[in-house]
Design a protein around this motif. Structure first.
Motif, PDB file in Angstrom:
ATOM      1  N   GLY A 104     -84.265  10.770  -0.366  1.00  9.37           N
ATOM      2  CA  GLY A 104     -84.257   9.408  -0.910  1.00  9.37           C
ATOM      3  C   GLY A 104     -84.389   9.366  -2.420  1.00  9.37           C
ATOM      4  N   TRP A 105     -85.176  10.264  -2.975  1.00  4.63           N
ATOM      5  CA  TRP A 105     -85.350  10.280  -4.426  1.00  4.63           C
ATOM      6  C   TRP A 105     -84.038  10.581  -5.129  1.00  4.63           C
ATOM      7  N   LEU A 106     -83.198  11.408  -4.518  1.00  5.81           N
ATOM      8  CA  LEU A 106     -81.908  11.740  -5.110  1.00  5.81           C
ATOM      9  C   LEU A 106     -80.988  10.519  -5.112  1.00  5.81           C
ATOM     10  N   LEU A 113     -78.385   6.268 -12.394  1.00  7.98           N
ATOM     11  CA  LEU A 113     -77.325   6.806 -13.248  1.00  7.98           C
ATOM     12  C   LEU A 113     -76.055   5.965 -13.151  1.00  7.98           C
ATOM     13  N   ALA A 114     -75.695   5.550 -11.965  1.00  5.88           N
ATOM     14  CA  ALA A 114     -74.502   4.720 -11.785  1.00  5.88           C
ATOM     15  C   ALA A 114     -74.660   3.387 -12.499  1.00  5.88           C
ATOM     16  N   ASN A 120     -73.007   0.860 -19.684  1.00  2.00           N
ATOM     17  CA  ASN A 120     -72.367   1.402 -20.875  1.00  2.00           C
ATOM     18  C   ASN A 120     -70.872   1.105 -20.914  1.00  2.00           C
ATOM     19  N   ILE A 121     -70.217   1.150 -19.773  1.00  3.46           N
ATOM     20  CA  ILE A 121     -68.783   0.866 -19.715  1.00  3.46           C
ATOM     21  C   ILE A 121     -68.521  -0.619 -19.995  1.00  3.46           C
TER      22      ILE A 121
END
Length: 123
Positions: A104-106, A113-114, A120-121
């Motif tokens: 779950g942490w991943l 990150l997404a 940023n995009i």
């Protein structure tokens, strides 16, 4: 030179894991230390050599004296094996809960990150 693997060492290890599991469970029982150890030892003596901790717990639970719900105070109900999470019984979690606990942490890091990339995009 042996032609077959030695299974004796693994059986000793499984018996030791079963004994540790039984002792950890028996620590919670409202008994004297001598009675607790006597119960665990007599249970271990009757089990076969390659027993798993789950089978040992089942054998121990079948030997416990039955106590009715009236012996427990209302604010402390009896804890049975079905109430205990798997990791306390010496076995890993399984199913969706086990998968989420391990990975779950991943998923959370990937989601963060997404979202950062999307922000940023879009700017």
């Amino acid at each position: 030179m042996p032609i077959a693997p030695d299974r004796g060492h693994d059986m000793d290890g499984s018996r030791e894991r079963a004994a540790r599991c039984l002792l950890a469970y028996a620590e919670q029982l409202p008994m004297s230390t001598e009675a607790r150890l006597e119960l665990v030892l007599s249970t271990l003596r009757e089990l076969p050599a390659g027993v798993t901790p789950e089978q040992a717990l089942d054998a121990l639970l079948s030997r416990l004296p039955a106590s009715g719900p009236e012996t427990f105070p209302p604010d402390h109900p009896p804890i049975k094996r079905s109430h205990m999470p798997g990791q306390y019984l010496g076995r890993p979690r399984s199913g969706l809960g086990g998968f989420l606990a391990q990975w779950g942490w991943l998923a959370v890091v990937g989601l963060l990150l997404a979202l950062t990339l999307l922000l940023n995009i879009s700017q």
